[in-house]
Scaffold this active site. Structure first.
Site, PDB file in Angstrom:
ATOM      1  N   ASP A 417     -57.308  41.620  29.595  1.00  0.00           N
ATOM      2  CA  ASP A 417     -55.857  41.745  29.544  1.00  0.00           C
ATOM      3  C   ASP A 417     -55.379  43.063  30.141  1.00  0.00           C
ATOM      4  O   ASP A 417     -56.042  44.098  30.007  1.00  0.00           O
ATOM      5  CB  ASP A 417     -55.407  41.649  28.075  1.00  0.00           C
ATOM      6  N   GLU A 470     -56.530  39.959  34.422  1.00  0.00           N
ATOM      7  CA  GLU A 470     -55.085  39.807  34.512  1.00  0.00           C
ATOM      8  C   GLU A 470     -54.575  41.100  35.158  1.00  0.00           C
ATOM      9  O   GLU A 470     -54.410  42.112  34.491  1.00  0.00           O
ATOM     10  CB  GLU A 470     -54.445  39.618  33.135  1.00  0.00           C
TER      11      GLU A 470
END
Length: 777
Positions: A417, A470
């Site tokens: 993330d 990401e």
């Protein structure tokens, strides 16, 4: 032995340190010590009135002398005969018998801790944390924690009445690690570390390496033995190890376990109701199999205190969240998915951590895991702290954690993330809120080094498990070779495509001609990285609305047509796929972690139609090699038409290694239907429509092409051969050559000529086109 003789043997400075609980090496005083052929035993037992010791292999009780408040000692002839027990009697008449923890030597290998200090101990979680062990025939738990600037660290829990005086830990040389083996502590016991911090504060901290934790709002760590589960997914792991990701379909169903489905429990609010990992496994696997997804991606299952963070503010990096069960329950979940042929990708958050007092923040009184300067150590708008990637032990903590989930829980991938926030020192910050690197730039050089080293180690050890980033910027070579200035990820979320395409689809069809570039621009950079196309949870939260809510139109018919066309375009476009739960059946409401998905939507036909269409998209995606074999090569894609912005029409070819696997995709993003539209095709011969988003099976208007078409030698789109097809309003159709294929060299004019052929022959087609147009208007 006279008391004054014992008195002369005492190290009273250390005894004072024990009394005030500010000693970093209690074993230097407590426990057994050999003195001239005799054994001096010293114990500290708060509130005891008398204390004795007895060797395990003997019957004699040795009464100890009380030397100071709570402090007892005895000098026994000879060397220690075996392990011994302490028998303490208290003022209320109760007695307690236990093995003295300080009779056991350091249980943590120095060489492993030195590797940790150098940042290269890839299995440090086997040493730090809490580990159930048997030493010299005595069962207990070995504890280890890194707190180099702490004045004192104690293990506290129910087993010692949360009294930090009873189990003070021993600091090991210059490693900064404290350790202690506590006999009798078993799996399931609650514990924390009581830390006398640098500066004098006493705080209770959860174990950064704990394998389990209490369910929120409680936050103690839990002793857990995670080695007892019997895995039977070796066949899956061997198959995964041999697979070539670049030539495989990857269709990911993104899931938040706590809100996918919820049980109904009388007297409890829905947000407090959770299924166990073992209950979720068969339900979720059955759904994923039915929908033909290849993988699931779990939003963070690492322990976190706040439901509203969705798991992205982690406090227990090595602990599956207790909301859904125990570590063994989670292992069962992972094993079950592999038994059913489903891969599992875990969301992972190495970019930041929360400021909760029981967590990593100012762990030993210093900024141990974070930077001291808030311009380096804080996200001002997130309210979280940034890891200090320059510190070897911090790098080691994170690297070992990624490996832990892949090796101990057999994760098939780690989706990392907020990578952009790691790479840029000024991410989310204003002028004056960040510090430039040594070259004056905004790149976080320490984070770059960490990511490169992590990717190398991860690929070396994890038998084909994936690393997915990401990363929302144009940082170069995110999926490139780390030895050639790349970061080493296997895949990168295509955030640019997601933003452009959702913006395009949200346009009223009348204005799409002015935003045509949002539809086609992604192919300019499609092969700069290995991409995953994502319509993730980020697109259906914070007031953005669900996917169906984003779609324009004055009626449900056209809104659902828009959504089907969008999904079809996504699945035909190069790149792996990810779709967030609930969007595959067009849930109306924006997603919330507090409630289950709106499964009752499936009582309505239009939602069932959408679900049926996504199911069919997945089936075609995994069964048609042209959609994945050359995903990472420009040879796998070719435009037929990408210039017809006035009518919002485009067309392209997807190619596999075999010519006969070629697919043609024709897209109409306008509400104007066409009874006969001419497109150039790559080969002479026959073509068959294999999917059409306007099929009435999926709730469309029914403008499908049921007949196999034969290409005519009639130039169009710079190609010698062409076909005429029906195109429903806002629809995408997919075609495949039928029978033998003869290659034809295409002409490529600078601007492909496009000709629309108006309805002219079949009254039936004309009538259907006019009817569809009337319904749309």
């Amino acid at each position: 032995m006279k008391k004054d003789t014992l008195y002369n043997l005492m190290n009273w400075a250390d005894i004072e340190g024990i009394q005030y609980a500010d000693l970093s090496c209690p074993r230097c005083t407590l426990g057994p010590c050999e003195i001239k052929g005799k054994t001096l035993i010293q114990v500290y037992v708060p509130d005891a009135v008398s204390v004795s010791v007895r060797y395990e292999n003997g019957k004699k009780m040795y009464d100890m002398e009380k030397m100071d408040e709570n402090f007892f000692a005895i000098l026994i002839p000879g060397k220690p005969k075996s392990v011994y027990r302490v028998i303490a009697e208290y003022e209320d008449g109760t007695t307690e018998s236990y093995y003295d923890p300080y009779q056991f030597d350091n249980v943590l290998p120095l060489e492993e801790l030195e590797k940790f200090n150098a940042g290269v101990n890839e299995e440090v979680y086997r040493y730090l944390g809490a580990h159930v062990r048997t030493i010299d025939g005595v069962e207990g738990t070995a504890f280890g924690v890194w707190a180099p600037f702490a004045e004192r660290v104690s293990v506290v829990g129910d087993f010692n009445h949360w009294d930090g005086r009873r189990h003070m830990m021993n600091k090991i040389d210059d490693t900064g690690v404290f350790e202690l083996f506590i006999p009798g502590v078993q799996a399931g016991e609650l514990y924390k570390y009581e830390i006398l911090q640098y500066g004098g504060n006493v705080v209770l901290k959860a174990d950064p390496y704990a394998f389990a934790a209490q369910k929120r709002p409680d936050n103690a760590s839990v002793v857990a033995d995670i080695g007892s589960f019997s895995w039977n997914d070796e066949k899956w792991l061997k198959k995964r190890e041999k697979q070539d990701l670049s030539q495989m379909p990857l269709s990911i169903y993104e899931v938040h376990l706590g809100s996918w489905k919820k049980p109904v429990i009388e007297g409890m609010e829905q947000m407090e109701c959770f299924y166990n990992y073992r209950e979720l496994a068969p339900m979720l696997a059955a759904y994923v199999q039915d929908m033909h997804y290849t993988h699931i991606e779990l939003m963070p299952v690492m322990e976190h205190p706040f439901d509203g963070s969705w798991g992205y503010q982690v406090t227990g990096y090595y602990a599956p969240t207790a909301r859904y069960g125990t570590p063994e329950d989670f292992a069962y979940f992972m094993n079950y998915m592999h038994e059913k042929g489903i891969g599992v990708i875990l969301d992972w958050v190495p970019a930041h951590f929360p400021k909760d007092e029981f967590g990593l923040a100012k762990f030993d009184g210093t900024c141990l895991y974070e930077h001291q300067d808030p311009r380096q150590g804080e996200h001002p708008h997130w309210g979280t702290l940034i890891y200090n990637y320059a510190r070897p032990e911090v790098q080691n903590f994170l690297t070992a954690n990624a490996l832990f989930w892949a090796e101990q829980y057999h994760a098939d991938g780690i989706r990392m993330d907020a990578v952009a926030s790691m790479l840029y020192l000024d991410y989310g910050k204003n002028d004056g809120e960040w510090i430039a690197n040594m070259y004056g730039g905004n790149e976080n050089l320490d984070a770059v080094d960490f990511l490169k080293q992590l990717s190398k180690t991860f690929k070396k050890r994890t038998r084909g498990s994936l690393l997915i980033a990401e990363e929302s910027t144009a940082w170069p070579f995110v999926t490139g070779d780390p030895d050639k200035d790349g970061l080493g990820f296997d895949l990168k979320w295509n955030m640019g495509w997601m933003n452009d395409f959702t913006s395009y689809m949200q346009c009223d069809p009348y204005f799409r001609k002015n935003n045509y570039h949002l539809l086609t621009f992604s192919m300019i950079y499609a092969y700069s990285e290995n991409f995953v196309l994502v319509l993730s949870h980020d697109e259906v939260v914070h007031g953005k609305g669900s996917m169906i809510e984003k779609m324009p139109g004055t009626s449900d018919d056209i809104r659902f047509a828009n959504l089907r066309a969008a999904y079809c375009f996504m699945f035909m476009h190069p790149g792996k796929k990810l779709l967030f739960m609930g969007q595959d059946f067009a849930q109306y409401r924006e997603w919330s972690e507090e409630r289950a998905l709106d499964w009752e939507s499936l009582d309505t036909e239009k939602h069932v139609h959408t679900q049926d269409f996504v199911r069919e998209l997945n089936k075609i995606y995994v069964n048609e090699p042209a959609l994945y074999e050359l995903d990472e090569s420009p040879d796998g894609f070719e435009w037929i038409n990408n210039t017809t912005n006035e009518t919002s029409i485009c067309a392209f070819i997807r190619k596999g290694k075999k010519t006969e696997d070629t697919l043609l995709v024709f897209c109409n993003f306008d509400t104007v239907p066409h009874a006969s539209y001419k497109f150039g095709v790559p080969f002479p011969g026959k073509y068959k429509e294999i999917l059409n988003s306007d099929n009435d099976l999926y709730g469309g208007y029914g403008m499908v092409n049921t007949r196999i078409l034969t290409a005519a030698e009639d130039e169009c789109d710079g190609r010698e051969y062409s076909i005429h097809i029906k195109m429903g309003p806002v629809s995408v159709s997919v075609w495949k050559p039928e029978g033998p294929i003869e290659a034809v060299k295409s002409k490529k004019p600078e601007k492909p000529e496009q000709t629309e052929v108006l309805p002219e022959k079949e009254a039936k087609d004309k009538k259907k086109s006019e009817h569809a147009a009337k319904k749309v208007s």
